[in-house]
Design a protein around this motif. Structure first.
Motif, PDB file in Angstrom:
ATOM      1  N   ASP A   1      -4.261  -0.590   3.478  1.00  0.00           N
ATOM      2  CA  ASP A   1      -4.210   0.717   4.137  1.00  0.00           C
ATOM      3  C   ASP A   1      -4.196   0.559   5.656  1.00  0.00           C
ATOM      4  O   ASP A   1      -3.458   1.256   6.357  1.00  0.00           O
ATOM      5  CB  ASP A   1      -5.387   1.594   3.708  1.00  0.00           C
ATOM      6  CG  ASP A   1      -5.263   2.104   2.285  1.00  0.00           C
ATOM      7  OD1 ASP A   1      -4.184   1.943   1.663  1.00  0.00           O
ATOM      8  OD2 ASP A   1      -6.262   2.668   1.781  1.00  0.00           O
ATOM      9  N   GLU A   2      -4.996  -0.380   6.159  1.00  0.00           N
ATOM     10  CA  GLU A   2      -5.022  -0.644   7.591  1.00  0.00           C
ATOM     11  C   GLU A   2      -3.679  -1.205   8.056  1.00  0.00           C
ATOM     12  O   GLU A   2      -3.138  -0.791   9.085  1.00  0.00           O
ATOM     13  CB  GLU A   2      -6.165  -1.617   7.936  1.00  0.00           C
ATOM     14  CG  GLU A   2      -6.215  -2.023   9.389  1.00  0.00           C
ATOM     15  CD  GLU A   2      -6.609  -0.905  10.339  1.00  0.00           C
ATOM     16  OE1 GLU A   2      -6.441  -1.091  11.555  1.00  0.00           O
ATOM     17  OE2 GLU A   2      -7.066   0.165   9.879  1.00  0.00           O
TER      18      GLU A   2
ATOM     19  N   MET B   1     -12.832   6.614   3.046  1.00  0.00           N
ATOM     20  CA  MET B   1     -11.674   5.857   2.549  1.00  0.00           C
ATOM     21  C   MET B   1     -12.073   5.007   1.343  1.00  0.00           C
ATOM     22  O   MET B   1     -11.341   4.955   0.349  1.00  0.00           O
ATOM     23  CB  MET B   1     -11.115   4.954   3.656  1.00  0.00           C
ATOM     24  CG  MET B   1     -10.437   5.698   4.780  1.00  0.00           C
ATOM     25  SD  MET B   1      -9.990   4.611   6.163  1.00  0.00           S
ATOM     26  CE  MET B   1      -8.837   3.504   5.373  1.00  0.00           C
ATOM     27  N   ALA B   2     -13.226   4.359   1.426  1.00  0.00           N
ATOM     28  CA  ALA B   2     -13.688   3.512   0.328  1.00  0.00           C
ATOM     29  C   ALA B   2     -13.922   4.343  -0.923  1.00  0.00           C
ATOM     30  O   ALA B   2     -13.505   3.955  -2.025  1.00  0.00           O
ATOM     31  CB  ALA B   2     -14.970   2.778   0.728  1.00  0.00           C
ATOM     32  N   VAL B   3     -14.553   5.488  -0.783  1.00  0.00           N
ATOM     33  CA  VAL B   3     -14.826   6.349  -1.937  1.00  0.00           C
ATOM     34  C   VAL B   3     -13.528   6.846  -2.575  1.00  0.00           C
ATOM     35  O   VAL B   3     -13.407   6.892  -3.800  1.00  0.00           O
ATOM     36  CB  VAL B   3     -15.754   7.526  -1.533  1.00  0.00           C
ATOM     37  CG1 VAL B   3     -15.757   8.627  -2.591  1.00  0.00           C
ATOM     38  CG2 VAL B   3     -17.173   7.015  -1.286  1.00  0.00           C
TER      39      VAL B   3
ATOM     40  N   SER C   1     -11.498  -4.202  -1.319  1.00  0.00           N
ATOM     41  CA  SER C   1     -11.318  -4.716   0.043  1.00  0.00           C
ATOM     42  C   SER C   1      -9.846  -4.921   0.366  1.00  0.00           C
ATOM     43  O   SER C   1      -9.393  -4.635   1.488  1.00  0.00           O
ATOM     44  CB  SER C   1     -12.060  -6.039   0.214  1.00  0.00           C
ATOM     45  OG  SER C   1     -13.441  -5.840   0.106  1.00  0.00           O
ATOM     46  N   MET C   2      -9.103  -5.414  -0.610  1.00  0.00           N
ATOM     47  CA  MET C   2      -7.661  -5.605  -0.383  1.00  0.00           C
ATOM     48  C   MET C   2      -6.968  -4.260  -0.191  1.00  0.00           C
ATOM     49  O   MET C   2      -6.072  -4.139   0.650  1.00  0.00           O
ATOM     50  CB  MET C   2      -7.044  -6.407  -1.524  1.00  0.00           C
ATOM     51  CG  MET C   2      -7.457  -7.877  -1.469  1.00  0.00           C
ATOM     52  SD  MET C   2      -6.724  -8.899  -2.745  1.00  0.00           S
ATOM     53  CE  MET C   2      -5.056  -9.109  -2.114  1.00  0.00           C
ATOM     54  N   HIS C   3      -7.390  -3.252  -0.955  1.00  0.00           N
ATOM     55  CA  HIS C   3      -6.833  -1.910  -0.740  1.00  0.00           C
ATOM     56  C   HIS C   3      -7.083  -1.443   0.690  1.00  0.00           C
ATOM     57  O   HIS C   3      -6.160  -0.926   1.352  1.00  0.00           O
ATOM     58  CB  HIS C   3      -7.465  -0.892  -1.700  1.00  0.00           C
ATOM     59  CG  HIS C   3      -6.725  -0.676  -2.966  1.00  0.00           C
ATOM     60  ND1 HIS C   3      -5.443  -0.178  -3.024  1.00  0.00           N
ATOM     61  CD2 HIS C   3      -7.111  -0.853  -4.256  1.00  0.00           C
ATOM     62  CE1 HIS C   3      -5.059  -0.068  -4.282  1.00  0.00           C
ATOM     63  NE2 HIS C   3      -6.057  -0.484  -5.053  1.00  0.00           N
TER      64      HIS C   3
ATOM     65  N   LEU D   1       0.361  -9.815  -1.186  1.00  0.00           N
ATOM     66  CA  LEU D   1      -0.665 -10.307  -0.273  1.00  0.00           C
ATOM     67  C   LEU D   1      -1.456 -11.446  -0.911  1.00  0.00           C
ATOM     68  O   LEU D   1      -1.707 -12.473  -0.274  1.00  0.00           O
ATOM     69  CB  LEU D   1      -1.598  -9.171   0.143  1.00  0.00           C
ATOM     70  CG  LEU D   1      -2.751  -9.539   1.079  1.00  0.00           C
ATOM     71  CD1 LEU D   1      -2.239 -10.171   2.356  1.00  0.00           C
ATOM     72  CD2 LEU D   1      -3.585  -8.290   1.375  1.00  0.00           C
ATOM     73  N   GLY D   2      -1.817 -11.269  -2.174  1.00  0.00           N
ATOM     74  CA  GLY D   2      -2.535 -12.326  -2.882  1.00  0.00           C
ATOM     75  C   GLY D   2      -1.747 -13.620  -2.926  1.00  0.00           C
ATOM     76  O   GLY D   2      -2.302 -14.709  -2.732  1.00  0.00           O
TER      77      GLY D   2
END
Length: 143
Positions: A77-78, A32-34, A71-73, A112-113
């Motif tokens: 996603d979660e 997912m990170a990649v 990290s926010m992405h 979110l920010g």
């Protein structure tokens, strides 16, 4: 609940990207990170720079923090996968009517920010209703 340090988060993204570049087997979370990193070529150099782990990404430098952004992405996603806070999945679907998935995620990231900033500044819990409201406001404004 998993609460990694700043260094652990940075190391995770750097190692996932290195494993990807070396064609090593990735865990599902690394995959997912990649995928997120691939959508952000502007961060590729940071993720291969040994100094990036200690870099201070101050707003005044005019450069976004790739580790915070990625990290926010992952967090978004979660949230979407479990519809938490309730209604975020429906709000995302509304955004998809006028935006591609990546841009819709960036809109959610802005919301979110904003609610994170408010929560920290005011010392209050995250306002989930405001979060969804900000996302929906953007989805109706853009049509």
């Amino acid at each position: 609940m998993f609460n990694p340090s700043r260094d652990q988060v940075r190391q995770f993204f750097v190692e996932a990207w290195q494993k990807h570049l070396g064609k090593h087997v990735l865990t599902p979370l690394e995959t997912m990170a990649v995928q997120l990193i691939e959508r952000h070529p502007e961060y590729h150099q940071d993720l291969t720079d040994p100094d990036a782990l200690q870099q201070d990404y101050a707003v005044e430098q005019g450069k976004s923090n790739p580790f915070l952004h990625l990290s926010m992405h992952l967090a978004i996603d979660e949230q979407l996968s479990i519809d938490q806070p309730p209604g975020i999945k429906a709000a995302y679907q509304q955004l998809l009517l006028s935006h591609d998935a990546h841009n819709a995620s960036h809109i959610i990231m802005e919301a979110l920010g904003e609610v994170l900033w408010d929560s920290q500044r005011l010392g209050t819990p995250l306002n989930n209703e405001r979060y969804i409201e900000l996302i929906l406001r953007h989805s109706t404004r853009d049509r």
